[in-house]
Write a protein that holds these residues in place. Structure first.
Motif, PDB file in Angstrom:
ATOM      1  N   TYR B 184     -48.363-105.212  81.648  1.00  0.00           N
ATOM      2  CA  TYR B 184     -47.725-104.669  80.395  1.00  0.00           C
ATOM      3  C   TYR B 184     -46.189-105.266  80.665  1.00  0.00           C
ATOM      4  O   TYR B 184     -45.640-105.643  79.416  1.00  0.00           O
ATOM      5  N   TRP B 187     -46.276-109.058  79.674  1.00  0.00           N
ATOM      6  CA  TRP B 187     -46.458-109.323  78.072  1.00  0.00           C
ATOM      7  C   TRP B 187     -45.208-108.927  77.382  1.00  0.00           C
ATOM      8  O   TRP B 187     -45.046-109.710  76.439  1.00  0.00           O
ATOM      9  N   TYR B 214     -52.016-109.816  75.239  1.00  0.00           N
ATOM     10  CA  TYR B 214     -51.498-108.697  74.764  1.00  0.00           C
ATOM     11  C   TYR B 214     -52.206-107.896  73.655  1.00  0.00           C
ATOM     12  O   TYR B 214     -52.539-106.745  73.458  1.00  0.00           O
TER      13      TYR B 214
END
Lengths: 106, 425
Positions: B184, B187, B214
């Motif tokens: 995450y 992204w 993502y």
């Protein structure tokens, strides 16, 4: 003209005339009433315009919506049965509203 | 872009808005120390047209707050637009990858924004995230103890604490896989770079691939919640939809695309800045160590003095004026909240860091009005927990070579890349 009577934690009362349709929060901010912070400007995102409403005035207010109820769990001073967020309270003609501001909003 | 000379005598930029050659020292993507340039712009040219980015740059508190407040004139529709146009290669990757996201809430406008925000807000409430406080605290303590056990007494508050904490929190709230912090973060870095960065066409390519991944994950999370429910925000939104709330699958995925970025990126920076700025003012650090009740006020002052987002965009929907300067319909504005927050007209001695400042919380780091940061309370809660545990477990913390701290190049996000620290054994 509606009037809001703001009492702070020290007991000082400020009587402020407001405009019909304005919120209690806007009325406070515009008149420099201490004790209302209103960081977010009325988008129900900060819970810093918390007030305690005098019991006999409280019953006459329109019921709160779910989101106001949720945000009251985020106030700096814990909510009580007569808690409201003042950005959600719109003034109407002839209204006399008595509110007390909490010791802190943040 | 035509030059001002070609357009004379009618000034295309609004009277007095053309930037001088030096742009008052302002460099749109440089974040190390933008504050002297902010101060000069506030004093010399509080509304400046910057032809390098094609935005009117606003620097005064009152102007910026008024623009945020007037959402009917100043639309947020450009808030997520790429500052540098996407190159052909990146465009193709995103098209082929089914990338159709733009914004969750911040770049949507009423009535669509009003409709969606009301639904999302109900799923993102103080009750929901206050329940996470013990888990957040435990995560903070574990990481601090690991860092403090290192015999070399060298730490980096970004890597060792700020990177993980808000990321785990938002992944938990959303019901995403908490073991995928690095994914995450990768992204999110791509999102920040692709939207607010200054990338060449070639540099955009790997980020385009990341954004495709993502977005696909956001769509997948919505699908999974529809299939198997769950006790999290995604499942709540899906449930609300099933009960008749007007929000589409694509909109829910877009909200996730927003929260899985905004929900940690800026809080990582806030926690990093809490340590960086307080340790740079040892006397005030000492006050907070001695009296942790001062932490909430200190956090407000850190948000004012060193906000995670120092600039945000709006678009004028009609001919208007800001700070006495004419702004034509369609023009973009860059509102430098990082400057507004130091405006002497609002903050006495605004360049000074002072945790006892009475009006620090009037800062504009969370914006103002209908788009006010949905996660402001969660961000402050996490910063508070982090600082409480840091002053308890590491009161002798000191910065190491703070002048060497670098800040990522970006138009809006001011991100310290490291906060190196040491402590007494």
């Amino acid at each position: 003209m509606p009037t809001v009577h703001f009492t702070d934690t020290a007991g000082t009362v400020r009587d402020i005339e407001g405009n019909v349709g304005d919120s209690v929060m806007e009325t406070a901010v515009r008149n420099g009433v201490p004790g209302i912070v209103a960081e977010c400007g009325g988008s129900l995102s900060c819970a810093t315009c918390h007030v305690f409403v005098r019991d006999d005035d409280f019953a006459a207010l329109p019921p709160m919506e779910d989101m106001e109820d949720e945000m009251l769990y985020g106030t700096a001073v814990d909510r009580e049965d007569n808690s409201r967020l003042s950005c959600q309270l719109r003034l109407h003609e002839g209204q006399e509203l008595h509110v007390t501001t909490p010791e802190t909003q943040v | 872009m035509s030059s001002p000379a070609e357009n004379a005598p009618g000034c295309p930029f609004g009277h007095g808005a053309e930037a001088p050659a030096g742009h008052h020292g302002y460099e749109p993507f440089q974040m190390k120390d933008p504050f002297p340039a902010y101060a000069e712009m506030r004093a010399e040219q509080p509304l400046m047209f910057d032809e390098r980015i094609n935005y009117y740059v606003a620097t005064r508190y009152d102007d910026i707050k008024a623009v945020f407040d007037d959402w009917e004139t100043f639309s947020s529709e450009n808030a997520q637009a790429p500052v540098r146009e996407r190159g052909e290669a990146a465009k193709k990757i995103m098209l082929d990858g089914g990338f159709t996201a733009y914004s969750g809430l911040s770049a949507r406008v009423p009535p669509e924004h009003t409709r969606m925000r009301a639904i999302v807000q109900k799923a993102f409430t103080p009750r929901r995230y206050k329940a996470l406080e013990p888990a957040i605290r435990e995560n903070v303590v574990t990481r601090l103890e690991t860092m403090l056990a290192r015999p070399g007494r060298d730490g980096d508050m970004v890597r060792d604490l700020a990177y993980d904490i808000p990321t785990i929190t938002i992944l938990t709230l959303i019901g995403a896989d908490t073991s995928k912090i690095d994914t995450y973060k990768r992204w999110s870095d791509s999102r920040a770079a692709m939207t607010w960065g200054n990338l060449s066409d070639e540099e955009q390519v790997p980020h385009a691939h990341n954004l495709v991944e993502y977005w696909q994950e956001c769509l997948h999370l919505v699908g999974a919640a529809k299939e198997s429910g769950g006790d999290n925000l995604t499942a709540d939104l899906v449930q609300a939809q099933a009960e008749g709330a007007a929000i589409s699958d694509h909109e829910i995925a877009s909200v996730l695309y927003s929260l899985l970025f905004a929900g940690h990126e800026t809080t990582t920076t806030l926690i990093s800045n809490c340590v960086r700025v307080l340790l740079a003012h040892p006397a005030q650090w000492g006050q907070v160590v001695a009296d942790p009740k001062k932490i909430p006020a200190a956090i407000d002052e850190i948000l004012r003095y060193s906000g995670s987002i120092v600039g945000w965009r709006r678009k004028a929907l009609r001919d208007t004026t800001v700070g006495g300067v004419d702004i034509p319909q369609g023009a973009g504005l860059l509102l430098l909240m990082g400057s507004a927050n130091r405006d002497e007209a609002r903050f006495e001695d605004g360049e000074a860091f002072d945790i006892s400042r009475p009006n620090a919380r009037e800062h504009l780091s969370f914006g103002f009005g209908i788009h006010y940061c949905l996660g402001n309370m969660l961000a402050k809660l996490q910063a508070k927990i982090a600082l409480e545990e840091i002053v308890r477990l590491a009161p002798t913390l000191q910065l190491v070579a703070p002048e060497s701290i670098t800040f990522r190049e970006n138009l809006s996000f001011r991100v310290p890349e490291t906060v190196p620290v040491t402590w007494e054994s």
